[in-house]
Design a protein around this motif. Structure first.
Motif, PDB file in Angstrom:
ATOM      1  N   GLU A   1      -2.219   6.526   8.332  1.00 36.91           N
ATOM      2  CA  GLU A   1      -3.169   7.081   7.369  1.00 36.91           C
ATOM      3  C   GLU A   1      -2.898   8.587   7.308  1.00 36.91           C
ATOM      4  O   GLU A   1      -3.401   9.323   8.158  1.00 36.91           O
ATOM      5  CB  GLU A   1      -4.624   6.843   7.826  1.00 36.91           C
ATOM      6  CG  GLU A   1      -5.065   5.392   7.868  1.00 36.91           C
ATOM      7  CD  GLU A   1      -5.043   4.728   6.508  1.00 36.91           C
ATOM      8  OE1 GLU A   1      -5.150   5.443   5.487  1.00 36.91           O
ATOM      9  OE2 GLU A   1      -4.895   3.488   6.462  1.00 36.91           O
TER      10      GLU A   1
ATOM     11  N   GLY B   1       3.624   6.315   0.923  1.00 42.02           N
ATOM     12  CA  GLY B   1       3.355   5.930   2.307  1.00 42.02           C
ATOM     13  C   GLY B   1       4.639   6.004   3.107  1.00 42.02           C
ATOM     14  O   GLY B   1       5.676   6.420   2.598  1.00 42.02           O
TER      15      GLY B   1
ATOM     16  N   ARG C   1      -0.310   6.434  -1.759  1.00 47.75           N
ATOM     17  CA  ARG C   1      -1.538   6.819  -1.062  1.00 47.75           C
ATOM     18  C   ARG C   1      -2.211   7.971  -1.793  1.00 47.75           C
ATOM     19  O   ARG C   1      -1.579   8.995  -2.062  1.00 47.75           O
ATOM     20  CB  ARG C   1      -1.197   7.252   0.373  1.00 47.75           C
ATOM     21  CG  ARG C   1      -0.413   6.232   1.169  1.00 47.75           C
ATOM     22  CD  ARG C   1      -1.253   4.987   1.459  1.00 47.75           C
ATOM     23  NE  ARG C   1      -0.498   4.032   2.279  1.00 47.75           N
ATOM     24  CZ  ARG C   1      -0.468   4.045   3.592  1.00 47.75           C
ATOM     25  NH1 ARG C   1      -1.160   4.956   4.259  1.00 47.75           N
ATOM     26  NH2 ARG C   1       0.228   3.168   4.271  1.00 47.75           N
TER      27      ARG C   1
ATOM     28  N   ASP D   1       0.845  -1.197   0.000  1.00 46.84           N
ATOM     29  CA  ASP D   1       0.000   0.000   0.000  1.00 46.84           C
ATOM     30  C   ASP D   1       0.887   1.257   0.000  1.00 46.84           C
ATOM     31  O   ASP D   1       0.673   2.199   0.752  1.00 46.84           O
ATOM     32  CB  ASP D   1      -0.904  -0.023   1.254  1.00 46.84           C
ATOM     33  CG  ASP D   1      -2.046   0.980   1.166  1.00 46.84           C
ATOM     34  OD1 ASP D   1      -2.337   1.447   0.049  1.00 46.84           O
ATOM     35  OD2 ASP D   1      -2.624   1.310   2.219  1.00 46.84           O
TER      36      ASP D   1
END
Lengths: 412, 410
Positions: free
Chosen positions: B373, B362, B348, B345
């Motif tokens: 986040e 990230g 972002r 991930d």
């Protein structure tokens, strides 16, 4: 600063800098090697006067204590558990899957050592489709995108000749470990820090790794400068005895440095004083509106190149400081060793090892002051294989009999 | 642990930690970005006059230069709150001093001596707040005869040896991509700041950190430096050559449609890996390293003959399958589609008021119990001025108007 903390450092050549960063901040770092020595002891270069001794390994184990422990042996694993009882951090960089095969992965240890911060350094990360890829400095640099951006445009892309990938990953491992320490202060629990060297390498792209997703053009390699939309801009120029790096461009952010360069060229009689009227901070806009001559800047660049090549790079640095130019010499390893700046900052540290041999090392990466007083930054020499077995295992309460039994079993 | 009405705490291990980030371009802001990712409240103080170079360097949204379009600025400042201050204006200095009292950490990267000119250097700030943690980060450090050398663009690469060590033996140095010292420096600074925070929390002592960014990069060149300083040879640039690996290089593959070139990196670390590679390309598998190094050109030609007729995906897969380190030289499009980066991930997407959406990287590591986040994209110029001045300092609307009239904010 980190003196309350102990690090059990299981890394090989791929992660060995991480523990050193914590050692340089005061942590008690114990480098654990197999009894036959870490594979890192086989990494070039080797000392000129001791061709069997790795400079690489010495470079990154300075500041640590060293023990041996055979993790393939059940008694070795028990010994590791003893070490971990007093440890805050474990750092490892083995092939993905090896720690799990030994029952020493994060999942296996977390229950027994709930406070332990467990940091893993690997080429691509602990899980995912490439987790089991064979990593290497070059492949990591390729996967993170900086490799394709580097080199002469008429030849294959190139890496830095002193390998860099694992160093960046180790730096992230140290930072990630410290974040986990702050998390532990909140929660009382350790956790797993998973560092991917591929992700670390992406840092070395000046954000260009995002280019495609932002709708920007792909960066292109160009020797001694940058290339944008097919046009190359050189920032490297020849001096009389080597090279310099010179950023001279019009524009609001850097145009004043070009103004300073013109001042120098006028002062030495190489450029016409009328050029002092030009302001390169606003030049590009005025060229666009037809209010400035587009030939002026290229003309200054030509004069600059002609004047730089007549002078040594050391002389150009003095001029750069005096006139505030964005110009520095391209330093070689020899130049760095002789640098007045590094000497004035007492960067180099001569450290005597237990044999009385004195070896010069780079000092800690930062100058730190506690309550206004400088920390010494003194550091211990790199440990010989198993040098601190008696000391460290003795601290754990192992008797001489136990130690000799571990020796005869080939555990230490 | 509410910091103020209008500046909520973040989530994560650093929630409640307050950071005043005056640094600029990449090395310093990258540190603040990591602190913000893990929950710190980070106010990025920017000059409204002197444009942060990161704002005028790409990659740009839609390839369109503009101070609010830079993906670089966005990547190193995401999650921060934005305040503009003209620090040469006395009223702005006053605001700054009040924010220092609020902060746990001050991070700055002015040329050595500039903050002292305004009485805002560490000795002065320490009087205001004895347990302050402060990072001063410049190319060559706060002291020494060359502490005034301006360091951005490619200066860092030149002054740290990396420019010289990236190139071919028969050519001028090619240099690395971008300001290389900005890449290692944030790792050393972040680690030290977090250690300083831990130290302060335990002892109450303030900490000052003098970072020479070049000295961080020298840690990554330590083997070459120690070798030379202790009687060994001085390392020169050697292309992709490696004394302990052969073959070791970058080889041309068959470009896919629409691409001019395609390359694969191959590194063979030992005889087993060579045997595996030799079987795939049809070479003699029984060649020890010394012998391979002697006939390196022939080996490189044989590998190129094999790779150049194949797509890089096929080459990478075939070699990794037999245990040989190989990876495509990813373009940024390849990185976008890289299944491993997707698995982590790594990219972002965040909503953005000007661009609809923006993309950042990230964090550089995954913490199993502290997911990240990013809370907001990088601030636009002065985006949170009012929120910070009211929320953190409790200024009234009238006081803010007076401040603006003094020229402190613009």
């Amino acid at each position: 600063m980190l003196s309350p903390y102990r690090v059990v450092d299981l890394t090989d050549e791929r992660g060995v800098l991480a523990g050193q960063m914590l050692a340089d901040l005061g942590a008690d770092v114990i480098q654990v090697e197999p009894p036959g020595g870490s594979s890192g002891r086989g990494v070039a270069p080797f000392f000129a006067d001791r061709p069997e001794e790795s400079v690489y390994w010495a470079a990154y184990t300075r500041g640590k204590r060293g023990v041996t422990c055979e993790l393939d042996h059940p008694r070795g694993r028990e010994l590791l558990f003893r070490l971990l009882e007093d440890a805050d951090f474990l750092i490892e960089s083995s092939d993905v899957g090896r720690m799990a095969a030994l029952g020493l992965d994060y999942g296996s240890l977390h229950e027994r050592f709930p406070q332990l911060i467990y940091t893993s350094i690997s080429a691509f990360g602990q899980t995912g489709p490439k987790a089991h890829y064979v990593g290497s400095d070059l492949a990591i640099w390729a996967s993170g995108t900086p490799l394709l951006m580097t080199g002469d445009d008429d030849r294959p892309p190139i890496r830095v000749s002193q390998p860099q990938s694992w160093g960046h990953a180790s730096g992230d491992a140290a930072g990630g470990s410290m974040l986990a320490l702050h998390a532990r202060h909140q929660t009382g629990r350790g956790q797993h820090v998973d560092v991917s060297a591929q992700v670390s390498a992406a840092q070395a792209t000046l954000g260009q790794v995002l280019a495609y997703q932002l709708g920007a053009s792909e960066p292109e390699r160009f020797a001694g400068g940058v290339k944008q939309r097919g046009i190359g801009f050189r920032v490297s120029a020849e001096a009389a005895n080597g090279h310099i790096v010179l950023n001279m461009a019009p524009g609001p952010a850097v145009g004043h440095f070009a103004n300073h360069a013109v001042q120098w060229l006028v002062d030495i009689g190489a450029a016409d004083p009328s050029l002092l009227e030009e302001n390169f901070r606003t030049y590009a806009d005025r060229v666009a509106s037809g209010d400035a001559d587009p030939e002026i800047f290229p003309q200054i660049q030509r004069i600059m190149t002609e004047e730089v090549v007549k002078r040594s790079k050391e002389e150009m640095l003095e001029i750069s400081i005096k006139y505030d130019l964005l110009l520095v010499p391209v330093l070689t390893i020899v130049d760095l060793a002789e640098s007045k700046q590094l000497e004035a900052r007492q960067f180099w540290r001569e450290i005597e090892d237990d044999d009385g041999r004195r070896v010069t090392y780079p000092g800690p990466p930062l100058k730190i002051f506690l309550d206004g007083e400088p920390r010494s930054g003194d550091t211990r020499p790199p440990p010989k294989l198993g040098q601190h077995n008696d000391e460290v295992y003795g601290e754990l309460g192992l008797s001489a009999t136990e130690l000799s039994s571990l020796r005869s079993d080939g555990v230490i | 642990m509410t910091t103020a009405n209008n500046l909520p705490d973040g989530n994560g291990p650093l929630a409640g930690v307050k950071v005043l980030d005056l640094s600029w371009i990449v090395a310093g802001p990258t540190v603040g970005r990591a602190l913000a990712d893990f929950g710190a409240t980070v106010i990025r103080v920017e000059s409204p006059i002197r444009v942060d170079t990161a704002r005028v360097v790409g990659p740009f949204h839609g390839d369109l230069p503009g101070v609010e379009n830079s993906g670089l600025y966005g990547n190193v400042n995401a999650g921060k709150w934005g305040l503009t201050l003209s620090l040469n204006v006395p009223e702005a200095q006053d605001i700054f001093r009040r924010l220092v009292r609020w902060a746990d950490i001050v991070s700055e990267s002015f040329t050595a001596g500039i903050l002292a000119r305004w009485n805002l250097d560490y000795p002065h700030l320490r009087e205001l707040k004895p347990d302050l943690i402060m990072l001063s980060s410049t190319l060559l450090g706060q002291t020494g005869p060359y502490n005034q050398v301006s360091g951005f663009g490619s200066q860092g690469a030149g002054m740290s040896g990396v420019q010289y060590l990236t190139g071919w033996p028969d050519r001028s140095p090619a240099g690395p991509f971008g300001p290389y010292t900005d890449y290692p420096a944030p790792r050393f600074a972040l680690t030290a700041l977090l250690a300083a925070l831990d130290h302060r929390n335990r002892t109450g002592e303030g900490v000052f950190i003098d970072q020479a960014q070049a000295e961080g990069t020298l840690q990554l060149l330590a083997p070459a430096l120690i070798d030379y300083l202790n009687g060994g040879p001085a390392l020169d640039a050697r292309g992709n050559d490696d004394p302990q690996m052969c073959p070791h290089g970058v080889y041309r593959c068959r470009p896919p449609m629409g691409r001019a070139e395609s390359w694969v990196a191959i590194a063979v670390a030992d005889n087993d890996q060579w045997r595996a590679l030799a079987e795939v390309i049809g070479a003699n598998p029984e060649l020890p390293l010394a012998h391979r190094r002697e006939i390196q050109k022939e080996i490189d030609a044989a590998i190129s003959a094999w790779t150049s007729t194949r797509f890089v995906s096929e080459v990478e897969e075939a070699l990794q399958r037999v245990g040989v380190s190989a990876h495509r030289l990813s373009t940024t499009e390849d990185a976008t589609n890289d299944p491993q980066l997707a698995h982590r991930d790594h990219f972002r997407r965040l909503p953005h008021s000007l661009h609809g959406e923006t993309v950042i990287e990230g964090p550089r590591y995954i913490l199993s119990e502290a997911p990240v986040e990013p809370a907001r994209p990088a601030p636009q110029y002065g985006e949170h001025n009012v929120q910070i001045l009211k929320g953190v300092l409790g200024l009234s609307d009238a006081a803010i108007e007076d401040l603006a009239a003094s020229g402190a904010l613009s």
